[in-house]
Design a protein around this motif. Structure first.
Motif, short mmCIF file in Angstrom:
data_model
loop_
_atom_site.label_atom_id
_atom_site.label_comp_id
_atom_site.label_asym_id
_atom_site.label_seq_id
_atom_site.Cartn_x
_atom_site.Cartn_y
_atom_site.Cartn_z
N GLU A 214 0.97 -1.13 0.05
CA GLU A 214 0.07 0.07 0.04
C GLU A 214 0.84 1.40 0.05
O GLU A 214 1.79 1.37 0.90
CB GLU A 214 -0.98 0.10 1.14
N LEU A 215 0.54 2.16 -0.84
CA LEU A 215 1.41 3.36 -1.13
C LEU A 215 0.35 4.77 -0.84
O LEU A 215 -0.50 4.52 -1.79
CB LEU A 215 2.11 3.49 -2.35
N THR A 216 0.69 5.43 -0.10
CA THR A 216 -0.27 6.67 0.21
C THR A 216 0.47 8.03 0.08
O THR A 216 1.25 8.11 0.92
CB THR A 216 -1.11 6.34 1.30
N ARG A 217 0.23 8.71 -0.65
CA ARG A 217 0.80 10.18 -0.77
C ARG A 217 2.30 10.04 -0.97
O ARG A 217 2.95 10.75 -0.05
CB ARG A 217 0.21 10.90 0.27
N CYS A 218 2.93 8.80 -1.44
CA CYS A 218 4.06 8.87 -1.45
C CYS A 218 4.75 9.65 -2.77
O CYS A 218 4.76 9.17 -4.03
CB CYS A 218 4.80 7.50 -1.72
N SER A 219 5.11 10.75 -2.60
CA SER A 219 5.02 11.84 -3.81
C SER A 219 6.46 11.57 -4.55
O SER A 219 6.59 12.44 -5.83
CB SER A 219 5.07 13.31 -3.33
N GLU A 220 7.38 11.18 -4.11
CA GLU A 220 8.67 11.12 -4.75
C GLU A 220 8.78 9.85 -5.81
O GLU A 220 9.67 9.87 -6.67
CB GLU A 220 9.70 11.06 -3.83
N ILE A 221 7.46 9.07 -5.75
CA ILE A 221 7.71 7.87 -6.81
C ILE A 221 7.00 8.33 -8.16
O ILE A 221 5.91 8.76 -7.99
CB ILE A 221 6.87 6.76 -6.22
N ILE A 222 7.68 8.08 -9.09
CA ILE A 222 7.42 8.58 -10.48
C ILE A 222 6.94 7.19 -11.08
O ILE A 222 5.95 7.32 -11.86
CB ILE A 222 8.36 9.42 -11.16
N SER A 242 1.18 11.66 -6.05
CA SER A 242 0.83 13.11 -7.09
C SER A 242 1.55 12.96 -8.11
O SER A 242 1.39 13.57 -9.33
CB SER A 242 1.08 14.30 -6.08
N ASN A 243 2.90 12.38 -8.00
CA ASN A 243 3.83 12.54 -9.08
C ASN A 243 4.00 11.33 -9.92
O ASN A 243 4.75 11.30 -10.81
CB ASN A 243 5.32 13.19 -8.52
N LEU A 244 3.21 10.36 -9.60
CA LEU A 244 3.26 9.01 -10.39
C LEU A 244 3.06 9.21 -11.75
O LEU A 244 1.93 9.54 -12.09
CB LEU A 244 2.42 8.06 -9.51
N LYS A 245 3.53 8.43 -12.48
CA LYS A 245 3.34 8.62 -13.93
C LYS A 245 3.14 7.13 -14.79
O LYS A 245 2.39 7.06 -15.71
CB LYS A 245 4.42 9.41 -14.91
N MET A 246 3.74 6.25 -14.12
CA MET A 246 3.52 4.82 -14.54
C MET A 246 3.54 3.56 -13.45
O MET A 246 4.09 3.91 -12.40
CB MET A 246 4.97 4.66 -15.57
N VAL A 247 2.83 2.66 -13.63
CA VAL A 247 2.72 1.48 -12.88
C VAL A 247 2.79 0.38 -13.77
O VAL A 247 2.00 0.00 -14.75
CB VAL A 247 1.45 1.43 -11.76
N LYS A 248 3.85 -0.19 -13.45
CA LYS A 248 4.22 -1.78 -14.18
C LYS A 248 4.64 -2.86 -13.27
O LYS A 248 5.12 -2.55 -12.16
CB LYS A 248 5.08 -1.56 -15.30
N SER A 249 4.34 -3.94 -13.61
CA SER A 249 4.63 -5.22 -12.99
C SER A 249 4.88 -6.65 -13.70
O SER A 249 4.30 -6.44 -14.61
CB SER A 249 3.55 -5.44 -11.93
N ASN A 250 5.88 -7.14 -13.21
CA ASN A 250 6.28 -8.34 -13.77
C ASN A 250 6.03 -9.50 -12.74
O ASN A 250 6.29 -10.65 -12.87
CB ASN A 250 7.71 -8.52 -14.08
#
Length: 494
Positions: A214-222, A242-250
């Motif tokens: 769970e990630l909540t308001r972790c603004s440094e993750i892009i 807020s700064n997240l642009k991409m979520v990917k998973s293997n």
């Protein structure tokens, strides 16, 4: 064998030095590990009290496994006029007298109890005492608004190998190569934590048993990247990063995603259950039907929440080929735009050929659409749109908008396998599909229901009349119809 009560006796004797009577406690001859287990079942405050009156408990108190430092356990109240921090004094006293042996659970939330910052060196010393080999759960919240650097070095040298649950808030994480493997960690929660993409990747790569993140308001993750080595990883929750642009998973078994925030680029083809709330995005339902079939081709369950919906749902070529359960929540501060067409949601039904359950929840203060009674003739029909697998339908917040009546009639005419349909003229629920009105829960006490304005109550009553006039006669004998209206005990116009 002597009974417990026979061995636990209170005797009186004269204390000549003070001239009054004292009580002496004779402890039962139980093995030490039994005393330790009894103490471990007590809340922290009760265990401390027991240690004051029992030598057996006093010995085991120094090895109490559950160190839960909360406002409730320490019985503290905020008093801004105090110059000293009672929270810090109590925690410091307890941990200085604790052996550091046998700790299983630690909950330390300095941000909730103090009106000023506790010295970082004090926090470090507390954590050093409590985080020892064998610890299983850590919940920590700093009062430094993220500036406190959580000492992950304490999880090295085998200290972190037993941790199963790690919940960190309002701090900074800087994982290094020296961090040992968190081989037992199954759930990781980070809230308002400063951690970069690479640092999170480093932490995850040492957590082979991880199941949930769970990630909540972790603004440094892009860019959030879940590594393939997490073979047990199955659930991901992302909230307003807020700064997240991409979520990917293997990760091969990631099946559940709960996402709140602005839409990002997803590469998660294995996800089967998706919950998305993009309330700050206009026309999110329109976005969902055009984008999600490509990003999540294997969805079985989909929940969408939208607040600013004003554009009709378009017809698309893409399909949710495996989708069986669809829930759409539409909310508006006042009312959805008059031009919004509920009938356009048929596009979702068309795009989901194996859909079995459809839930539509509409929460609005007013109705600005043309009411069906005003334009009862010229009802639209789409006989070519068949929904042969649809079995269960629920509409919460059913209103007299002509397009909503048309949508309901369309489902009754074209869902050939329909078994149940519920029409509720009040959108009032505490959790999924559980109506909280008191006359349904049989509590029958005035005031149990969520308050409704006179305008909403009147519209709900009109909705009930519209169901009776335009829908009731279309319900096949094989379909179970449930109609719910305002609560007769609480929802009365004034």
């Amino acid at each position: 064998m002597e009974s417990f009560n026979e061995k636990c006796t209170l005797s009186q004797g004269d204390d000549k030095s003070q001239g009054d009577k004292t009580l002496r406690y004779s402890e039962p001859g139980l093995p030490e590990h039994i005393w330790h287990h009894i103490l471990s079942l007590m809340p922290l405050r009760d265990a401390a009290r027991a240690a004051c009156v029992s030598r057996a408990f006093l010995c085991n108190w120094r090895c109490h496994p559950n160190l839960m430092f909360t406002m409730e356990t320490l019985r503290l109240k905020r008093k801004p006029h105090r110059k000293t921090c009672a929270f810090a004094i109590k925690v410091d006293h307890i941990l200085k007298n604790h052996s550091g042996i046998g700790v299983k659970r630690l909950k330390l939330g300095t941000c909730d109890y103090c009106n000023f910052n506790i010295n970082a060196s004090s926090i470090n010393s507390w954590l050093q005492v409590a985080i020892t080999p064998g610890i299983e759960e850590i919940t920590f919240a700093s009062n430094y608004e993220g500036r406190y650097i959580f000492p992950l070095s304490l999880l090295s040298d085998g200290h972190g190998s037993s941790i199963q649950y790690l919940d960190l808030r309002s701090c900074t994480l800087r994982p290094t190569a020296a961090l040992g493997c968190l081989t037992s960690l199954t759930k990781l929660r980070l809230c308002d934590v400063h951690i970069t993409d690479d640092e999170l990747m480093s932490l995850l790569s040492k957590s082979f048993a991880l199941v949930e993140l769970e990630l909540t308001r972790c603004s440094e993750i892009i860019c959030l990247n879940i590594p393939c080595l997490l073979e047990r990883f199955s659930r991901l929750t992302v909230f307003e990063c807020s700064n997240l642009k991409m979520v990917k998973s293997n990760a091969p078994n990631l099946t559940t995603l709960s996402f709140t925030g602005n839409p990002v680029e997803f590469t998660l083809s294995q996800v089967k259950e998706l919950q998305m709330d993009c309330s700050d995005v206009s026309n999110f339902i329109c976005y969902a039907i055009t984008k999600l079939p490509y990003s999540f081709p294997n969805l079985i369950s989909l929940t969408l929440c939208s607040v600013n919906e004003g554009v009709n749902t378009p017809t698309v070529a893409a399909k949710f080929l495996h989708l069986k359960h669809l829930k759409i929540y539409l909310e508006a501060d006042e009312a959805l735009p008059p031009e919004y067409d509920y009938m356009s949601l048929v596009s979702f039904l068309d795009a989901s050929p194996v859909l079995e359950t459809f839930i539509l929840s509409v929460q609005q203060e007013d109705i600005k659409h043309g009411r069906v009674s005003e334009v009862a003739s010229d009802m639209r029909q789409m006989p070519e749109h068949k929904h042969s697998n649809l079995k269960n339908v629920m509409i919460l917040g059913f209103c007299t908008a002509k397009s909503m009546v048309e949508l309901t009639c369309h489902i009754l005419d074209n869902a050939t396998s329909l078994k149940r349909i519920t029409l509720d003229t009040v959108c009032d629920f505490s959790d999924e599909c559980k109506i909280s009105r008191c006359y349904i829960t049989s509590a029958r006490r005035t005031g149990d229901c969520t308050p409704l304005s006179n305008k909403m109550i009147l519209e709900a009553e009109r909705g009930t009349m519209a169901i009776e006039r335009y829908i009731l006669g279309k319900v096949p004998s094989t379909v179970e119809l449930t109609v719910r209206g305002p609560c007769t005990h609480c929802h009365v116009t004034k």
